[in-house]
Write a protein that holds these residues in place. Structure first.
Motif, PDB file in Angstrom:
ATOM      1  N   ILE A  29      41.559  10.615  15.154  1.00  0.00           N
ATOM      2  CA  ILE A  29      41.173   9.897  13.946  1.00  0.00           C
ATOM      3  C   ILE A  29      42.031  10.420  12.810  1.00  0.00           C
ATOM      4  O   ILE A  29      42.053  11.626  12.545  1.00  0.00           O
ATOM      5  N   LEU A  30      42.727   9.508  12.164  1.00  0.00           N
ATOM      6  CA  LEU A  30      43.623   9.852  11.063  1.00  0.00           C
ATOM      7  C   LEU A  30      42.890   9.719   9.731  1.00  0.00           C
ATOM      8  O   LEU A  30      41.885   9.004   9.638  1.00  0.00           O
ATOM      9  N   PRO A  31      43.373  10.384   8.685  1.00  0.00           N
ATOM     10  CA  PRO A  31      42.732  10.265   7.369  1.00  0.00           C
ATOM     11  C   PRO A  31      42.621   8.799   6.945  1.00  0.00           C
ATOM     12  O   PRO A  31      43.558   8.016   7.109  1.00  0.00           O
ATOM     13  N   GLY A  32      41.439   8.421   6.431  1.00  0.00           N
ATOM     14  CA  GLY A  32      41.213   7.074   5.932  1.00  0.00           C
ATOM     15  C   GLY A  32      40.780   6.060   6.975  1.00  0.00           C
ATOM     16  O   GLY A  32      40.426   4.941   6.628  1.00  0.00           O
ATOM     17  N   GLU A  33      40.795   6.427   8.241  1.00  0.00           N
ATOM     18  CA  GLU A  33      40.379   5.493   9.284  1.00  0.00           C
ATOM     19  C   GLU A  33      38.855   5.452   9.400  1.00  0.00           C
ATOM     20  O   GLU A  33      38.182   6.456   9.175  1.00  0.00           O
ATOM     21  N   LEU A  34      38.332   4.301   9.784  1.00  0.00           N
ATOM     22  CA  LEU A  34      36.911   4.133  10.085  1.00  0.00           C
ATOM     23  C   LEU A  34      36.784   3.818  11.565  1.00  0.00           C
ATOM     24  O   LEU A  34      37.545   3.003  12.093  1.00  0.00           O
ATOM     25  N   HIS A  35      35.848   4.446  12.228  1.00  0.00           N
ATOM     26  CA  HIS A  35      35.637   4.221  13.658  1.00  0.00           C
ATOM     27  C   HIS A  35      34.164   4.018  13.938  1.00  0.00           C
ATOM     28  O   HIS A  35      33.316   4.583  13.268  1.00  0.00           O
ATOM     29  N   ALA A  36      33.877   3.223  14.934  1.00  0.00           N
ATOM     30  CA  ALA A  36      32.514   3.033  15.409  1.00  0.00           C
ATOM     31  C   ALA A  36      32.458   3.509  16.854  1.00  0.00           C
ATOM     32  O   ALA A  36      33.397   3.301  17.615  1.00  0.00           O
ATOM     33  N   ILE A  37      31.376   4.154  17.203  1.00  0.00           N
ATOM     34  CA  ILE A  37      31.167   4.608  18.576  1.00  0.00           C
ATOM     35  C   ILE A  37      30.070   3.724  19.149  1.00  0.00           C
ATOM     36  O   ILE A  37      28.923   3.784  18.718  1.00  0.00           O
ATOM     37  N   CYS A  38      30.447   2.884  20.099  1.00  0.00           N
ATOM     38  CA  CYS A  38      29.522   1.913  20.670  1.00  0.00           C
ATOM     39  C   CYS A  38      29.410   2.113  22.172  1.00  0.00           C
ATOM     40  O   CYS A  38      30.364   2.547  22.807  1.00  0.00           O
ATOM     41  N   GLY A  39      28.265   1.800  22.715  1.00  0.00           N
ATOM     42  CA  GLY A  39      28.084   1.883  24.155  1.00  0.00           C
ATOM     43  C   GLY A  39      26.634   1.723  24.531  1.00  0.00           C
ATOM     44  O   GLY A  39      25.745   1.773  23.684  1.00  0.00           O
ATOM     45  N   GLU A  40      26.416   1.549  25.806  1.00  0.00           N
ATOM     46  CA  GLU A  40      25.054   1.398  26.318  1.00  0.00           C
ATOM     47  C   GLU A  40      24.323   2.732  26.262  1.00  0.00           C
ATOM     48  O   GLU A  40      24.937   3.794  26.078  1.00  0.00           O
ATOM     49  N   ASN A  41      23.010   2.677  26.444  1.00  0.00           N
ATOM     50  CA  ASN A  41      22.223   3.908  26.534  1.00  0.00           C
ATOM     51  C   ASN A  41      22.789   4.791  27.634  1.00  0.00           C
ATOM     52  O   ASN A  41      23.100   4.305  28.726  1.00  0.00           O
ATOM     53  N   GLY A  42      22.943   6.060  27.320  1.00  0.00           N
ATOM     54  CA  GLY A  42      23.450   7.001  28.311  1.00  0.00           C
ATOM     55  C   GLY A  42      24.964   7.048  28.418  1.00  0.00           C
ATOM     56  O   GLY A  42      25.506   7.754  29.261  1.00  0.00           O
ATOM     57  N   ALA A  43      25.662   6.321  27.544  1.00  0.00           N
ATOM     58  CA  ALA A  43      27.125   6.285  27.612  1.00  0.00           C
ATOM     59  C   ALA A  43      27.782   7.546  27.056  1.00  0.00           C
ATOM     60  O   ALA A  43      28.962   7.768  27.290  1.00  0.00           O
ATOM     61  N   GLY A  44      27.043   8.353  26.286  1.00  0.00           N
ATOM     62  CA  GLY A  44      27.602   9.595  25.749  1.00  0.00           C
ATOM     63  C   GLY A  44      27.900   9.562  24.257  1.00  0.00           C
ATOM     64  O   GLY A  44      28.552  10.464  23.740  1.00  0.00           O
ATOM     65  N   LYS A  45      27.409   8.548  23.548  1.00  0.00           N
ATOM     66  CA  LYS A  45      27.688   8.425  22.110  1.00  0.00           C
ATOM     67  C   LYS A  45      27.157   9.630  21.335  1.00  0.00           C
ATOM     68  O   LYS A  45      27.894  10.239  20.557  1.00  0.00           O
ATOM     69  N   SER A  46      25.907   9.971  21.542  1.00  0.00           N
ATOM     70  CA  SER A  46      25.316  11.106  20.823  1.00  0.00           C
ATOM     71  C   SER A  46      25.966  12.415  21.240  1.00  0.00           C
ATOM     72  O   SER A  46      26.184  13.305  20.405  1.00  0.00           O
ATOM     73  N   THR A  47      26.310  12.535  22.506  1.00  0.00           N
ATOM     74  CA  THR A  47      26.991  13.745  22.977  1.00  0.00           C
ATOM     75  C   THR A  47      28.329  13.898  22.272  1.00  0.00           C
ATOM     76  O   THR A  47      28.681  14.989  21.815  1.00  0.00           O
ATOM     77  N   LEU A  48      29.077  12.810  22.141  1.00  0.00           N
ATOM     78  CA  LEU A  48      30.365  12.858  21.449  1.00  0.00           C
ATOM     79  C   LEU A  48      30.182  13.274  19.993  1.00  0.00           C
ATOM     80  O   LEU A  48      30.915  14.135  19.481  1.00  0.00           O
ATOM     81  N   LEU A  49      29.192  12.695  19.300  1.00  0.00           N
ATOM     82  CA  LEU A  49      28.937  13.080  17.905  1.00  0.00           C
ATOM     83  C   LEU A  49      28.521  14.543  17.798  1.00  0.00           C
ATOM     84  O   LEU A  49      28.932  15.242  16.871  1.00  0.00           O
ATOM     85  N   LYS A  50      27.726  15.017  18.741  1.00  0.00           N
ATOM     86  CA  LYS A  50      27.323  16.426  18.719  1.00  0.00           C
ATOM     87  C   LYS A  50      28.516  17.341  18.931  1.00  0.00           C
ATOM     88  O   LYS A  50      28.595  18.413  18.344  1.00  0.00           O
ATOM     89  N   LEU A  51      29.454  16.925  19.755  1.00  0.00           N
ATOM     90  CA  LEU A  51      30.675  17.708  19.947  1.00  0.00           C
ATOM     91  C   LEU A  51      31.514  17.728  18.674  1.00  0.00           C
ATOM     92  O   LEU A  51      31.988  18.788  18.243  1.00  0.00           O
ATOM     93  N   ILE A  52      31.703  16.567  18.058  1.00  0.00           N
ATOM     94  CA  ILE A  52      32.511  16.474  16.839  1.00  0.00           C
ATOM     95  C   ILE A  52      31.906  17.293  15.708  1.00  0.00           C
ATOM     96  O   ILE A  52      32.621  17.936  14.939  1.00  0.00           O
TER      97      ILE A  52
END
Length: 124
Positions: A29-52
């Motif tokens: 992710i570069l400065p100024g970029e916006l990103h969305a993390i999308c996926g089904e339940n259990g896809a790892g979205k919350s895990t990725l945010l917890k890592l970040i």
């Protein structure tokens, strides 16, 4: 001259007992970029945010985060149904010293997505 990433994720894997939550995920992710993390339940979205946000550590791979990172990890956490999207963003960003940033991000997101502009003006 290209900008340096503010978040660089390289082949991250996160395992919990009995399950692989993320496998070989890479992202910059570069400065100024916006990103969305999308996926089904259990896809790892919350895990990725917890890592970040450094709440948990990866099992394998590397993660480089420059600056402060905050994430709302629970759906609806802190959102008031009577406030507009912008009012909710200001309420959440103010206590952590990001009130001006919430306005800047909202403006940029509204430029990218017209649907987001209407969300800013309406309640949840």
């Amino acid at each position: 001259m290209s900008a340096e990433p503010i978040i660089a994720i390289r082949q991250i894997t996160k395992r919990f007992p009995g399950v692989v939550a993320l496998a070989d995920v890479s992202l910059e992710i570069l400065p100024g970029e916006l990103h969305a993390i999308c996926g089904e339940n259990g896809a790892g979205k919350s895990t990725l945010l917890k890592l970040i946000t450094r709440v948990i550590r990866p099992t394998r791979g590397s993660l480089d985060v420059k600056g402060k990172v905050h994430a709302l990890l629970q759906i609806g956490a802190g959102f008031h149904p009577d406030f507009t999207g912008r009012e909710n963003a200001d309420q959440l960003a103010g206590p952590i010293g990001l009130a001006q940033l919430s306005g800047d991000l909202a403006k940029k997101a509204a430029e990218v997505s017209p649907d987001f502009r209407s969300f800013l003006r309406t309640g949840i």
